[in-house]
Design a protein around this motif. Structure first.
Motif, PDB file in Angstrom:
ATOM      1  N   ALA A  13      42.310  35.647  41.553  1.00 12.37           N
ATOM      2  CA  ALA A  13      43.585  35.676  42.271  1.00 12.37           C
ATOM      3  C   ALA A  13      43.385  36.227  43.684  1.00 12.37           C
ATOM      4  CB  ALA A  13      44.589  36.523  41.511  1.00 12.37           C
ATOM      5  N   LYS A  16      47.584  38.860  43.429  1.00  7.85           N
ATOM      6  CA  LYS A  16      47.366  39.188  42.021  1.00  7.85           C
ATOM      7  C   LYS A  16      48.632  39.201  41.177  1.00  7.85           C
ATOM      8  CE  LYS A  16      43.025  40.598  42.863  1.00  7.85           C
ATOM      9  NZ  LYS A  16      41.920  39.668  42.597  1.00  7.85           N
ATOM     10  N   TYR A  17      48.410  38.857  39.926  1.00  2.96           N
ATOM     11  CA  TYR A  17      49.413  39.063  38.866  1.00  2.96           C
ATOM     12  C   TYR A  17      49.144  40.430  38.260  1.00  2.96           C
ATOM     13  CZ  TYR A  17      50.133  38.794  33.734  1.00  2.96           C
ATOM     14  OH  TYR A  17      50.415  39.058  32.424  1.00  2.96           O
ATOM     15  N   TRP A  18      50.093  41.341  38.361  1.00  2.11           N
ATOM     16  CA  TRP A  18      49.908  42.648  37.717  1.00  2.11           C
ATOM     17  C   TRP A  18      51.279  43.184  37.336  1.00  2.11           C
ATOM     18  CZ3 TRP A  18      45.554  44.297  35.720  1.00  2.11           C
ATOM     19  CH2 TRP A  18      45.521  45.592  35.200  1.00  2.11           C
ATOM     20  N   SER A 112      39.192  35.981  30.412  1.00  5.02           N
ATOM     21  CA  SER A 112      40.387  35.701  29.608  1.00  5.02           C
ATOM     22  C   SER A 112      41.105  34.482  30.176  1.00  5.02           C
ATOM     23  CB  SER A 112      41.313  36.916  29.505  1.00  5.02           C
ATOM     24  OG  SER A 112      41.894  37.200  30.742  1.00  5.02           O
ATOM     25  N   SER A 144      46.986  34.386  27.815  1.00  3.73           N
ATOM     26  CA  SER A 144      46.681  35.364  28.853  1.00  3.73           C
ATOM     27  C   SER A 144      47.338  34.834  30.118  1.00  3.73           C
ATOM     28  CB  SER A 144      45.157  35.429  29.030  1.00  3.73           C
ATOM     29  OG  SER A 144      44.799  36.492  29.844  1.00  3.73           O
ATOM     30  N   GLY A 145      48.114  35.668  30.787  1.00  6.14           N
ATOM     31  CA  GLY A 145      48.903  35.168  31.915  1.00  6.14           C
ATOM     32  C   GLY A 145      48.069  34.403  32.922  1.00  6.14           C
ATOM     33  N   SER A 146      46.922  34.988  33.317  1.00  6.98           N
ATOM     34  CA  SER A 146      46.124  34.364  34.369  1.00  6.98           C
ATOM     35  C   SER A 146      45.546  33.014  33.925  1.00  6.98           C
ATOM     36  CB  SER A 146      44.997  35.307  34.803  1.00  6.98           C
ATOM     37  OG  SER A 146      44.207  35.666  33.693  1.00  6.98           O
ATOM     38  N   ARG A 149      46.714  29.647  35.367  1.00  9.41           N
ATOM     39  CA  ARG A 149      46.204  29.122  36.645  1.00  9.41           C
ATOM     40  C   ARG A 149      44.890  28.376  36.472  1.00  9.41           C
ATOM     41  NH1 ARG A 149      47.213  34.894  38.826  1.00  9.41           N
ATOM     42  NH2 ARG A 149      45.006  34.877  38.320  1.00  9.41           N
ATOM     43  N   SER A 193      43.280  44.746  30.586  1.00  8.49           N
ATOM     44  CA  SER A 193      44.290  44.552  31.630  1.00  8.49           C
ATOM     45  C   SER A 193      45.692  44.598  31.019  1.00  8.49           C
ATOM     46  CB  SER A 193      44.047  43.264  32.422  1.00  8.49           C
ATOM     47  OG  SER A 193      43.811  42.193  31.592  1.00  8.49           O
ATOM     48  N   MET A 197      48.227  47.138  32.601  1.00 10.21           N
ATOM     49  CA  MET A 197      49.424  46.581  33.238  1.00 10.21           C
ATOM     50  C   MET A 197      50.668  47.315  32.748  1.00 10.21           C
ATOM     51  SD  MET A 197      49.703  42.494  33.314  1.00 10.21           S
ATOM     52  CE  MET A 197      48.184  41.795  33.895  1.00 10.21           C
ATOM     53  N   MET A 244      46.886  46.521  44.644  1.00  7.59           N
ATOM     54  CA  MET A 244      46.949  46.512  43.177  1.00  7.59           C
ATOM     55  C   MET A 244      46.152  47.684  42.608  1.00  7.59           C
ATOM     56  SD  MET A 244      45.604  43.739  40.344  1.00  7.59           S
ATOM     57  CE  MET A 244      43.875  44.196  40.488  1.00  7.59           C
ATOM     58  N   ASP A 284      39.307  42.103  40.383  1.00 10.98           N
ATOM     59  CA  ASP A 284      40.319  42.103  39.327  1.00 10.98           C
ATOM     60  C   ASP A 284      40.211  43.408  38.538  1.00 10.98           C
ATOM     61  OD1 ASP A 284      41.497  39.774  40.088  1.00 10.98           O
ATOM     62  OD2 ASP A 284      40.410  38.503  38.695  1.00 10.98           O
ATOM     63  N   ALA A 285      40.608  43.367  37.274  1.00 14.98           N
ATOM     64  CA  ALA A 285      40.620  44.599  36.486  1.00 14.98           C
ATOM     65  C   ALA A 285      39.215  44.881  35.958  1.00 14.98           C
ATOM     66  CB  ALA A 285      41.613  44.455  35.346  1.00 14.98           C
TER      67      ALA A 285
HETATM   68  O1  PMV Z   1      45.633  37.406  32.410  1.00 17.08           O
HETATM   69  P1  PMV Z   1      45.344  38.843  32.223  1.00 17.08           P
HETATM   70  O2  PMV Z   1      46.284  39.500  31.276  1.00 17.08           O
HETATM   71  O3  PMV Z   1      43.895  39.062  31.869  1.00 17.08           O
HETATM   72  O4  PMV Z   1      45.579  39.583  33.635  1.00 17.08           O
HETATM   73  C1  PMV Z   1      44.709  39.448  34.705  1.00 17.08           C
HETATM   74  C2  PMV Z   1      45.143  40.221  35.868  1.00 17.08           C
HETATM   75  C3  PMV Z   1      44.175  40.211  37.052  1.00 17.08           C
HETATM   76  O5  PMV Z   1      43.018  39.474  36.778  1.00 17.08           O
HETATM   77  C4  PMV Z   1      43.757  41.619  37.400  1.00 17.08           C
HETATM   78  C5  PMV Z   1      44.891  39.625  38.280  1.00 17.08           C
HETATM   79  C6  PMV Z   1      45.097  38.147  38.268  1.00 17.08           C
HETATM   80  O6  PMV Z   1      46.087  37.704  38.869  1.00 17.08           O
HETATM   81  O7  PMV Z   1      44.269  37.406  37.718  1.00 17.08           O
END
Ligand code: PMV
Length: 329
Positions: A13, A16-18, A112, A144-146, A149, A193, A197, A244, A284-285
């Motif tokens: 990202a 970022k998504y957080w 993820s 997983s949210g990311s 994308r 994450s 989060m 972030m 990222d995380a």
């Molecule tokens: O999709 P998750 O729950 O692993 O969250 C990922 C969050 C970051 O990688 C830190 C930021 C992002 O937007 O990918």
């Protein structure tokens, strides 16, 4: 037995998504924007097996741990509910899932994202669902949210939306972008994450400022991509990443993903930039750093940074897709 194999690539990202607005449906607090890479793929095979009484998940040749098994089963339960609604004869069949990550798993290199995107595409095919890119993005988001994308090639915007229907990623135009990934630590992160989060939303005094700022950053980043303005894209990328991490570090008890080695990469990037090699760092995380650069400068940048960690060059990559049986490595 019905089998399908898919390959998906990680995305990094730039905005970022957080933070989640809805934990159950994984609706984010704000939109985000990323680059899907052409390196470090995840290959996942889903085989429906009527003889199984529970799903099985094997990751990189080993049986996955209980937490990972639960997450994959919850995801497959959702796929089965879609299959049931579509009248599929397989709606109650359990599956064996075999997955291989080219990047170290859970070290902040977006496994993820690639993992659940590959699982969404392979499971949808195995269970006989005919889903378009938007529906696949919504499905991957549930894992997983990311991952929403990584369904999308190149530059992806995840529209936050307000419910399951409206929260999905789609491609946008922009300039050619590359990344140098600097792996400073291959170990799995201590705090997921998902947990971090939640902790940020509950305990960081900076959380609301972070969410408000992401909205502004996303609007600016969309303009910068439209204008193909690499400098503006890079500046937003680096500041958004550090904001972030600032919000995360302000948790109580504190959580910190960046290590001294990560900071050394951020410092080296600033020095290289000052010396005329335009590049911008993000993370990222986890402690590993991705450095945004124009494709023409990517190899030179990788050479400059190789003393700080293992470096790999990635360009814009394809969206998640099925691969012919036996074609995945
Ligand atoms: O999709 P998750 O729950 O692993 O969250 C990922 C969050 C970051 O990688 C830190 C930021 C992002 O937007 O990918």
């Amino acid at each position: 037995m019905t089998t399908a194999t898919a390959r998906a690539f990680p995305n990094i990202a730039l905005v970022k998504y957080w933070g989640k607005r809805d934990e159950q449906l994984i609706i984010p607090a704000a939109g985000s924007l990323s680059l899907t890479l052409d390196a470090y793929p995840t290959d996942t095979t889903v085989t429906l097996d009527p003889a199984l009484d529970a799903d099985r998940f094997e990751l990189d040749g080993d049986s996955a741990d209980a937490g990972q098994q639960r997450r994959v089963t919850a995801f497959l339960d959702h796929v089965r509910s879609l299959a049931e609604a579509a009248g599929s004869p397989h709606a109650t069949t359990r599956a064996a899932v075999r997955s291989h990550n080219a990047a170290p798993t859970g070290a902040g290199l977006a496994t993820s994202a690639s993992g659940f995107a590959a699982l969404a595409v392979s499971a949808a095919a195995a269970y006989g669902l005919d889903l378009d890119a938007r529906a696949l993005s919504r499905l991957a988001r549930r894992g997983s949210g990311s991952a929403s994308r990584s369904i999308v090639p190149g530059i992806a915007v995840w529209n936050a939306g307000h419910d399951d229907e409206t929260s999905f990623a789609e491609p946008i135009d922009g300039p050619p972008l590359a990344m140098v990934i600097v792996t400073v630590d291959r170990r799995r992160k201590a705090v997921s994450s998902r947990e971090a989060m939640r902790a940020t939303a509950l305990t960081s005094p900076y959380y609301s400022a972070w969410v408000a700022d992401v909205e502004l950053a996303l609007a600016s980043m969309r303009e910068a991509c439209r204008d193909r303005d690499f400098t503006r894209i890079g500046r937003i990328t680096e500041s958004n990443a550090l904001r972030m991490h600032g919000a995360i570090e302000a948790c109580d008890p504190p959580i910190r993903y960046l290590s001294p080695q990560s900071i050394a990469v951020f410092d080296a990037v600033r020095d290289l930039r000052d010396a005329g090699l335009e590049c911008y760092a993000t993370a990222d995380a986890g402690p590993n750093v991705a450095v945004l650069v124009q494709p023409v400068d990517a190899e030179r940048l990788a050479q400059e940074l190789c003393g700080l960690g293992a470096t790999g060059v990635a360009n814009a990559g394809p969206g998640a897709a099925l691969v012919a049986d036996g074609a995945a490595s």
